[in-house]
Design an enzyme around this catalytic site. Sequence first.
Site, PDB file in Angstrom:
ATOM      1  N   ASP A  55    -105.225  29.336 -14.277  1.00 34.55           N
ATOM      2  CA  ASP A  55    -105.797  29.773 -15.549  1.00 34.55           C
ATOM      3  C   ASP A  55    -107.161  30.420 -15.287  1.00 34.55           C
ATOM      4  OD1 ASP A  55    -105.974  29.956 -18.332  1.00 34.55           O
ATOM      5  OD2 ASP A  55    -106.962  28.000 -18.518  1.00 34.55           O
ATOM      6  N   HIS A  86    -104.761  33.056 -25.593  1.00 37.69           N
ATOM      7  CA  HIS A  86    -105.669  31.995 -25.139  1.00 37.69           C
ATOM      8  C   HIS A  86    -106.355  31.396 -26.370  1.00 37.69           C
ATOM      9  CE1 HIS A  86    -106.034  32.550 -20.666  1.00 37.69           C
ATOM     10  NE2 HIS A  86    -105.208  33.535 -21.006  1.00 37.69           N
TER      11      HIS A  86
HETATM   12  P1  13P Z   1    -108.198  26.061 -26.277  1.00 31.93           P
HETATM   13  O1  13P Z   1    -109.629  25.781 -25.971  1.00 31.93           O
HETATM   14  O2  13P Z   1    -108.025  26.626 -27.649  1.00 31.93           O
HETATM   15  O3  13P Z   1    -107.308  24.896 -26.036  1.00 31.93           O
HETATM   16  O4  13P Z   1    -107.722  27.229 -25.261  1.00 31.93           O
HETATM   17  C1  13P Z   1    -107.303  26.931 -23.956  1.00 31.93           C
HETATM   18  C2  13P Z   1    -107.155  28.145 -23.117  1.00 31.93           C
HETATM   19  O5  13P Z   1    -107.149  29.270 -23.560  1.00 31.93           O
HETATM   20  C3  13P Z   1    -106.970  27.931 -21.678  1.00 31.93           C
HETATM   21  O6  13P Z   1    -106.929  29.128 -20.966  1.00 31.93           O
HETATM   22  O1  G3H Z   2    -109.932  28.284 -21.063  1.00 29.83           O
HETATM   23  C1  G3H Z   2    -110.321  27.332 -20.406  1.00 29.83           C
HETATM   24  C2  G3H Z   2    -109.583  26.050 -20.352  1.00 29.83           C
HETATM   25  O2  G3H Z   2    -109.781  25.284 -21.500  1.00 29.83           O
HETATM   26  C3  G3H Z   2    -109.946  25.325 -19.100  1.00 29.83           C
HETATM   27  O3  G3H Z   2    -111.175  24.732 -19.239  1.00 29.83           O
HETATM   28  O4  G3H Z   2    -112.358  25.662 -17.286  1.00 29.83           O
HETATM   29  O5  G3H Z   2    -113.204  23.598 -18.452  1.00 29.83           O
HETATM   30  O6  G3H Z   2    -111.125  23.523 -17.054  1.00 29.83           O
HETATM   31  P1  G3H Z   2    -112.034  24.344 -17.925  1.00 29.83           P
HETATM   32 ZN    ZN Z   3    -108.163  30.677 -21.831  1.00 26.79          ZN
END
Ligand code: 13P
Ligand code: G3H
Ligand code: ZN
Length: 309
Positions: A82, A211
């Site tokens: 991600d 996202h």
């Molecule tokens: P949220 O913060 O809305 O759960 O989004 C998560 C996300 O986009 C991870 O890439």
């Molecule tokens: O978009 C981000 C996700 O919520 C992941 O969060 O980078 O704090 O693990 P993080």
């Molecule tokens: Zn994201």
Amino acid sequence: MALVNSKEMFRKAYEGGYAIGAFNVNNMEIIQGIVEGAQEEKAPLILQVSAGARKYANHTYLMKLIEAAVETSGLDIVVHLDHGPDFETCKNCIDGGFTSVMIDGSHLPFEENIKLTRRVVEYAHDKGVTVEGELGRLAGVEDDIKVSQEDSSYTRPEEVEEFVTKTGVDSLAIAIGTSHGAFKFKGEPKLRFDILEEVERRLPQFPIVLHGASSVIPEYVDMINKYGGKMDNARGVPEEMLRKAASMAVCKINIDSDLRLAFTGVIRKHFAEHPDHFDPRQYLSEARTALKDMVRHKIVHVLGCNGKG
Ligand code: 13P
Ligand code: G3H
Ligand code: ZN
């Protein structure tokens, strides 16, 4: 079943008018809760790992846990990076067994985003790994980066064909008004479905990613507030908007904040009700069950991918 890339999953999701949940994972209980939920609903599943998660839990630990999830659940699972911040991180993840990566060049000028994304696609495709790119910039917090409302920007539909053609990405994340974290809207929630429609028109049959798509479910915000937390004005994306997006070109919906809220809410409640407990299994098992229920709810009522796994 196996670890798979996202190609076939997205093709079926597009045709079927549903979306796959991409849930962020950071430890064993989170992985188990999500996987149990998907297993009970026989749903296709994407487990995604951020750079922060890799730093927190270690790539190998997470990978082994996810392999265990595939073995015990009988599900096909995509393991996805991600918000890949650079080529090296994407390469490490590909070499380390991930089946899908996101290269997030959304903060770069258009041409540089294309160049970086293209480089990742060439490396990834050679190894059968699918790639998500991003155009447009969400507000909110991800890893150590905070993007203010002023610095966020909607995706420009007139750029998407060139981006997809020149990079060769397999899916595209777009910004239509969602944002990362638990504080998404100051006023009424609003998503730019006109942008999504125009992107869909310009990229027929192409999987789009949303996202920042947690709904910030009030039950858990209230639980956190009731047991000593302070999350006033938390607000997420209404579920009916996500359902609508899932019925359109959106094939992947990213959810992290809702998991965090459920996990934390249940643990706060547990300690308030059992001040004498100190065995982590007592409160972590409750948190894990809350995640399972959350994921089942998302699969059935938001994503529509129950029975599609
Ligand atoms: P949220 O913060 O809305 O759960 O989004 C998560 C996300 O986009 C991870 O890439
Ligand atoms: O978009 C981000 C996700 O919520 C992941 O969060 O980078 O704090 O693990 P993080
Ligand atoms: Zn994201």
